[in-house]
Design a protein around this motif. Structure first.
Motif, mmCIF file in Angstrom:
data_model
loop_
_atom_site.group_PDB
_atom_site.id
_atom_site.type_symbol
_atom_site.label_atom_id
_atom_site.label_comp_id
_atom_site.label_asym_id
_atom_site.label_seq_id
_atom_site.Cartn_x
_atom_site.Cartn_y
_atom_site.Cartn_z
ATOM 1 N N LYS A 70 0.827 -1.209 0.000
ATOM 2 C CA LYS A 70 0.000 0.000 0.000
ATOM 3 C C LYS A 70 0.858 1.254 0.000
ATOM 4 C CE LYS A 70 -4.117 -1.811 2.249
ATOM 5 N NZ LYS A 70 -4.979 -1.729 3.450
ATOM 6 N N LEU A 71 1.946 1.238 0.764
ATOM 7 C CA LEU A 71 2.859 2.382 0.808
ATOM 8 C C LEU A 71 3.509 2.608 -0.551
ATOM 9 C CD1 LEU A 71 4.332 4.538 2.531
ATOM 10 C CD2 LEU A 71 6.082 2.803 2.928
ATOM 11 N N ARG A 72 3.956 1.532 -1.182
ATOM 12 C CA ARG A 72 4.582 1.661 -2.508
ATOM 13 C C ARG A 72 3.588 2.194 -3.538
ATOM 14 N NH1 ARG A 72 10.177 -0.171 -3.056
ATOM 15 N NH2 ARG A 72 10.559 -1.010 -0.998
ATOM 16 N N ILE A 73 2.364 1.696 -3.499
ATOM 17 C CA ILE A 73 1.338 2.163 -4.441
ATOM 18 C C ILE A 73 1.024 3.632 -4.198
ATOM 19 C CG2 ILE A 73 -1.106 1.929 -5.053
ATOM 20 C CD1 ILE A 73 -0.731 -1.109 -4.614
ATOM 21 N N ARG A 74 0.924 4.012 -2.924
ATOM 22 C CA ARG A 74 0.642 5.404 -2.599
ATOM 23 C C ARG A 74 1.767 6.320 -3.087
ATOM 24 N NH1 ARG A 74 0.406 5.382 2.955
ATOM 25 N NH2 ARG A 74 -1.516 4.206 2.794
ATOM 26 N N LYS A 75 3.019 5.900 -2.886
ATOM 27 C CA LYS A 75 4.150 6.702 -3.363
ATOM 28 C C LYS A 75 4.145 6.782 -4.882
ATOM 29 C CE LYS A 75 7.529 6.204 0.327
ATOM 30 N NZ LYS A 75 8.868 5.725 0.650
ATOM 31 N N TRP A 76 3.833 5.680 -5.537
ATOM 32 C CA TRP A 76 3.804 5.667 -6.997
ATOM 33 C C TRP A 76 2.684 6.549 -7.526
ATOM 34 C CZ3 TRP A 76 -0.079 3.454 -10.145
ATOM 35 C CH2 TRP A 76 0.225 3.445 -11.509
ATOM 36 N N ARG A 77 1.534 6.502 -6.886
ATOM 37 C CA ARG A 77 0.370 7.253 -7.343
ATOM 38 C C ARG A 77 0.558 8.762 -7.175
ATOM 39 N NH1 ARG A 77 -5.032 5.154 -4.960
ATOM 40 N NH2 ARG A 77 -4.560 3.476 -6.400
ATOM 41 N N TYR A 78 1.186 9.167 -6.077
ATOM 42 C CA TYR A 78 1.325 10.591 -5.791
ATOM 43 C C TYR A 78 2.741 11.106 -6.060
ATOM 44 C CZ TYR A 78 -3.178 9.892 -3.682
ATOM 45 O OH TYR A 78 -4.492 9.568 -3.474
ATOM 46 N N LYS A 79 3.462 10.423 -6.926
ATOM 47 C CA LYS A 79 4.835 10.793 -7.247
ATOM 48 C C LYS A 79 4.848 12.099 -8.036
ATOM 49 C CE LYS A 79 6.745 8.377 -10.370
ATOM 50 N NZ LYS A 79 7.384 7.343 -11.163
ATOM 51 N N ASP A 80 5.836 12.953 -7.758
ATOM 52 C CA ASP A 80 6.002 14.213 -8.492
ATOM 53 C C ASP A 80 6.375 13.877 -9.931
ATOM 54 O OD1 ASP A 80 6.424 16.803 -9.257
ATOM 55 O OD2 ASP A 80 8.320 17.030 -8.196
ATOM 56 N N PRO A 81 5.646 14.412 -10.930
ATOM 57 C CA PRO A 81 5.917 14.049 -12.324
ATOM 58 C C PRO A 81 7.303 14.452 -12.812
ATOM 59 C CG PRO A 81 4.052 15.586 -12.170
ATOM 60 C CD PRO A 81 4.535 15.328 -10.788
#
Length: 101
Positions: free
Chosen positions: A77-88
């Motif tokens: 869940k943490l990895r997905i959250r970081k991936w989803r809200y990653k700075d473009p």
């Protein structure tokens, strides 16, 4: 789930009382659920081979499920959250990655 439903049906004045009663009911539900197969294999079937496999299942497979639930799922869940809200503007490869030279 059974322990939670039973505890929610009671009228608790404080959260600490609710948590204490929940822990007690959880213990009353989980311990027999985990021990009954071992007791059945030991005293009813009287088979050491079945007892070995029941103990193996109880000690290893259930612990693997707990490890998955408590470690792997939150990490995913943490990895997905970081991936989803990653700075473009970054690549996500660490400090300085994607920075202009």
């Amino acid at each position: 789930a059974v322990a939670v439903r039973l505890t929610r049906g009671e009228n608790h004045q404080m959260d600490s009382t609710f948590e204490g009663r929940l822990a007690f009911k959880f213990f009353l539900v989980v311990v027999p659920n985990n021990l009954l197969p071992l007791l059945y294999a030991t005293f009813v079937l009287e088979s050491a081979n079945i007892l070995f496999y029941q103990a193996l299942q109880t000690m290893i497979l259930k612990q693997a499920g707990i490890l998955f639930k408590d470690v792997v799922v939150p990490l995913a869940k943490l990895r997905i959250r970081k991936w989803r809200y990653k700075d473009p503007g970054t690549t996500g490869l660490g400090p300085g990655a994607g920075a202009p030279d």
